[in-house]
Scaffold this motif. Structure first.
Motif, PDB file in Angstrom:
ATOM      1  N   ASN A  67      20.817 125.331 124.270  1.00  0.00           N
ATOM      2  CA  ASN A  67      20.529 124.194 124.027  1.00  0.00           C
ATOM      3  C   ASN A  67      21.687 123.190 124.680  1.00  0.00           C
ATOM      4  N   PRO A  68      21.742 123.081 125.815  1.00  0.00           N
ATOM      5  CA  PRO A  68      22.506 122.206 126.546  1.00  0.00           C
ATOM      6  C   PRO A  68      22.528 120.668 126.102  1.00  0.00           C
ATOM      7  N   VAL A  69      23.538 119.811 125.952  1.00  0.00           N
ATOM      8  CA  VAL A  69      23.248 118.553 125.744  1.00  0.00           C
ATOM      9  C   VAL A  69      23.789 117.656 126.432  1.00  0.00           C
ATOM     10  N   THR A  70      23.505 116.095 126.513  1.00  0.00           N
ATOM     11  CA  THR A  70      24.445 115.312 127.551  1.00  0.00           C
ATOM     12  C   THR A  70      25.774 114.997 126.611  1.00  0.00           C
ATOM     13  N   ASN A  71      26.610 114.447 127.429  1.00  0.00           N
ATOM     14  CA  ASN A  71      27.804 114.118 127.105  1.00  0.00           C
ATOM     15  C   ASN A  71      27.895 113.268 125.849  1.00  0.00           C
ATOM     16  N   GLN A  72      26.721 112.217 126.052  1.00  0.00           N
ATOM     17  CA  GLN A  72      26.660 111.180 124.861  1.00  0.00           C
ATOM     18  C   GLN A  72      26.136 111.851 123.808  1.00  0.00           C
ATOM     19  N   GLN A  73      25.370 112.722 123.676  1.00  0.00           N
ATOM     20  CA  GLN A  73      24.676 113.682 122.501  1.00  0.00           C
ATOM     21  C   GLN A  73      26.068 114.326 122.051  1.00  0.00           C
ATOM     22  N   PHE A  74      26.942 114.918 122.860  1.00  0.00           N
ATOM     23  CA  PHE A  74      27.982 115.855 122.347  1.00  0.00           C
ATOM     24  C   PHE A  74      28.843 114.874 121.744  1.00  0.00           C
ATOM     25  N   SER A  75      29.144 113.629 122.240  1.00  0.00           N
ATOM     26  CA  SER A  75      30.273 112.811 121.675  1.00  0.00           C
ATOM     27  C   SER A  75      29.545 112.056 120.248  1.00  0.00           C
ATOM     28  N   GLN A  76      28.298 111.943 120.006  1.00  0.00           N
ATOM     29  CA  GLN A  76      27.668 111.486 118.821  1.00  0.00           C
ATOM     30  C   GLN A  76      27.565 112.304 117.846  1.00  0.00           C
ATOM     31  N   ALA A  77      27.281 113.731 118.152  1.00  0.00           N
ATOM     32  CA  ALA A  77      27.243 114.731 117.077  1.00  0.00           C
ATOM     33  C   ALA A  77      28.631 115.045 116.579  1.00  0.00           C
ATOM     34  N   LEU A  78      29.502 114.871 117.456  1.00  0.00           N
ATOM     35  CA  LEU A  78      31.199 115.237 116.856  1.00  0.00           C
ATOM     36  C   LEU A  78      31.392 114.073 115.921  1.00  0.00           C
ATOM     37  N   SER A  79      31.176 112.831 116.301  1.00  0.00           N
ATOM     38  CA  SER A  79      31.623 111.684 115.666  1.00  0.00           C
ATOM     39  C   SER A  79      30.972 111.671 114.267  1.00  0.00           C
ATOM     40  N   LYS A  80      29.492 112.083 114.268  1.00  0.00           N
ATOM     41  CA  LYS A  80      28.707 112.276 113.163  1.00  0.00           C
ATOM     42  C   LYS A  80      29.362 113.154 112.205  1.00  0.00           C
ATOM     43  N   GLN A  81      29.787 114.315 112.766  1.00  0.00           N
ATOM     44  CA  GLN A  81      30.307 115.286 111.785  1.00  0.00           C
ATOM     45  C   GLN A  81      31.584 114.811 111.144  1.00  0.00           C
ATOM     46  N   LEU A  82      32.318 114.135 111.938  1.00  0.00           N
ATOM     47  CA  LEU A  82      33.772 113.740 111.518  1.00  0.00           C
ATOM     48  C   LEU A  82      33.683 112.453 110.660  1.00  0.00           C
ATOM     49  N   LYS A  83      32.491 111.921 110.652  1.00  0.00           N
ATOM     50  CA  LYS A  83      32.063 110.657 109.861  1.00  0.00           C
ATOM     51  C   LYS A  83      33.165 109.481 110.378  1.00  0.00           C
ATOM     52  N   ARG A  84      32.981 109.299 111.687  1.00  0.00           N
ATOM     53  CA  ARG A  84      33.683 108.285 112.260  1.00  0.00           C
ATOM     54  C   ARG A  84      32.948 107.760 113.371  1.00  0.00           C
ATOM     55  N   PRO A  85      32.806 106.448 113.790  1.00  0.00           N
ATOM     56  CA  PRO A  85      32.346 105.657 114.868  1.00  0.00           C
ATOM     57  C   PRO A  85      32.356 106.387 116.070  1.00  0.00           C
ATOM     58  N   CYS A  86      31.327 105.865 116.877  1.00  0.00           N
ATOM     59  CA  CYS A  86      31.222 106.383 118.492  1.00  0.00           C
ATOM     60  C   CYS A  86      31.030 105.203 119.200  1.00  0.00           C
ATOM     61  N   LEU A  87      32.072 104.601 119.385  1.00  0.00           N
ATOM     62  CA  LEU A  87      32.040 103.132 120.111  1.00  0.00           C
ATOM     63  C   LEU A  87      32.552 103.192 121.356  1.00  0.00           C
ATOM     64  N   PHE A  88      33.819 103.980 121.773  1.00  0.00           N
ATOM     65  CA  PHE A  88      34.240 103.588 122.959  1.00  0.00           C
ATOM     66  C   PHE A  88      33.880 104.402 123.927  1.00  0.00           C
ATOM     67  N   ARG A  89      33.777 103.956 125.210  1.00  0.00           N
ATOM     68  CA  ARG A  89      33.217 104.888 126.242  1.00  0.00           C
ATOM     69  C   ARG A  89      34.181 104.841 127.343  1.00  0.00           C
ATOM     70  N   ALA A  90      34.624 105.611 127.947  1.00  0.00           N
ATOM     71  CA  ALA A  90      35.806 106.033 129.236  1.00  0.00           C
ATOM     72  C   ALA A  90      35.109 106.009 130.345  1.00  0.00           C
ATOM     73  N   PRO A  91      35.230 104.759 131.210  1.00  0.00           N
ATOM     74  CA  PRO A  91      34.579 104.303 132.470  1.00  0.00           C
ATOM     75  C   PRO A  91      34.892 105.428 133.358  1.00  0.00           C
ATOM     76  N   ALA A  92      34.049 105.888 134.506  1.00  0.00           N
ATOM     77  CA  ALA A  92      34.228 106.797 135.453  1.00  0.00           C
ATOM     78  C   ALA A  92      35.436 106.365 136.179  1.00  0.00           C
ATOM     79  N   TRP A  93      35.658 105.196 136.533  1.00  0.00           N
ATOM     80  CA  TRP A  93      36.689 104.747 137.440  1.00  0.00           C
ATOM     81  C   TRP A  93      37.958 105.071 137.011  1.00  0.00           C
ATOM     82  N   VAL A  94      38.195 104.729 135.728  1.00  0.00           N
ATOM     83  CA  VAL A  94      39.521 105.094 134.801  1.00  0.00           C
ATOM     84  C   VAL A  94      39.650 106.519 134.802  1.00  0.00           C
TER      85      VAL A  94
END
Length: 300
Positions: free
Chosen positions: A227-254
């Motif tokens: 069951n592969p996931v998207t990068n967003q799903q991965f980030s949200q699942a990790l934040s949820k487990q840690l009970k932290r917000p998932c607000l910041f996004r790293a732009p591709a150009w950076v």
């Protein structure tokens, strides 16, 4: 079983050693044998190089996990050469030792990665997928696999490990991500829709042992969760487990500015399925990402 293992002090290798060292006779290739003993214990033999070996007659199996980390440094031409040489030259030497053996090991398990598939967007990929790609990760893995497969003959079977993003607390991508996510500073990369084909470290080790013990297994295997996931799903699942917000996004150009060509490992992705492993009877303990994160982070 007597096993020669390269990469035994790495993230995957050290976990594998813990599972094998009391039921098999292990020889570990390590440039620093003293450090290997300190990390892995003394219930094994550590050797500094392959130069003193003329053949592999005394071994039943060889597991080759060594290689310069592909994501540790910017891909300068010098670093690309280091990445390639650390995989290709060592594997070439092992193949030479197979060829010089009167009684070669029955099994050769050698590393690769899902970078073999290049960047294929949302397309589902398995071991039968035909890949034409000129990216650096594909070329590294393609040549690495071709070298390893030269050891195959009537006596020796070769299994190639196309490994996904291995998650565990001791190392790998997750260990690098955790500090930012624990501070509530983590989030998706680029648009977050790139696919992440992941595997729990325990399933990774179990899969290697499965291939080691099943004589009918040979050829390339995808070592990824079903069951592969998207990068967003991965980030949200990790934040949820840690009970932290998932607000910041790293732009591709950076990332492209900071990392250059190497940024493709993060901004690109592959949707890779373990068709052969599942079809040949391997059972994943951690099929869902939430379950995997829960086990890893609660155990920590």
């Amino acid at each position: 079983m007597k096993i020669l293992l390269t990469g035994g002090t790495g993230f995957i290798g050290s976990r594998l050693v813990k599972h094998l060292q009391f039921s098999h006779e292990l020889t570990i290739l390590s440039r620093n044998p003293i450090r290997a003993y300190q990390k892995l214990g003394h219930n094994l033999l550590a050797i500094p190089s392959l130069k003193d070996l003329n053949n592999l007659n005394e071994y039943d199996a060889v597991i080759n996990l060594a290689g310069e980390p592909i994501a540790n440094k910017r891909w300068t031409e010098q670093q690309k050469k280091r990445i390639c040489d650390s995989r290709w030259a060592l594997t070439e030497r092992l193949v030479e030792l197979f060829e010089q053996s009167e009684q070669a090991p029955e099994t050769f398990i050698s590393g690769s990665a899902i970078g073999y598939y290049g960047e294929q967007g949302q397309q589902a990929l398995d071991e039968t997928s035909i890949i034409e790609d000129d990216s650096f990760p594909h070329q590294v893995c393609k040549t690495w696999e071709q070298i390893a497969l030269k050891a195959a003959n009537e006596h020796t079977r070769v299994c190639v490990l196309r490994t996904g993003v291995v998650i565990g607390i001791e190392g790998g991508a997750l260990a690098k991500m955790l500090p930012a996510f624990r501070l509530g500073l983590g989030g998706p990369v680029a648009d977050g829709q790139q696919q992440m084909s992941w595997i729990h470290i325990s399933d990774m080790v179990d899969a290697i042992i499965f291939l080691l013990n099943n004589q009918q297994c040979h050829g390339a295997y995808n070592l990824t969760s079903p069951n592969p996931v998207t990068n967003q799903q991965f980030s949200q699942a990790l934040s949820k487990q840690l009970k932290r917000p998932c607000l910041f996004r790293a732009p591709a150009w950076v990332l492209n500015t900071a990392m250059g060509e190497m940024a493709s490992l993060i901004t690109g992705g592959q949707k890779v399925l373990p068709k052969r492993l599942s079809g040949e009877g391997f059972n994943f303990r951690y099929k869902e990402l939430d379950h995997a994160f829960k086990e890893i982070l609660l155990r920590r």
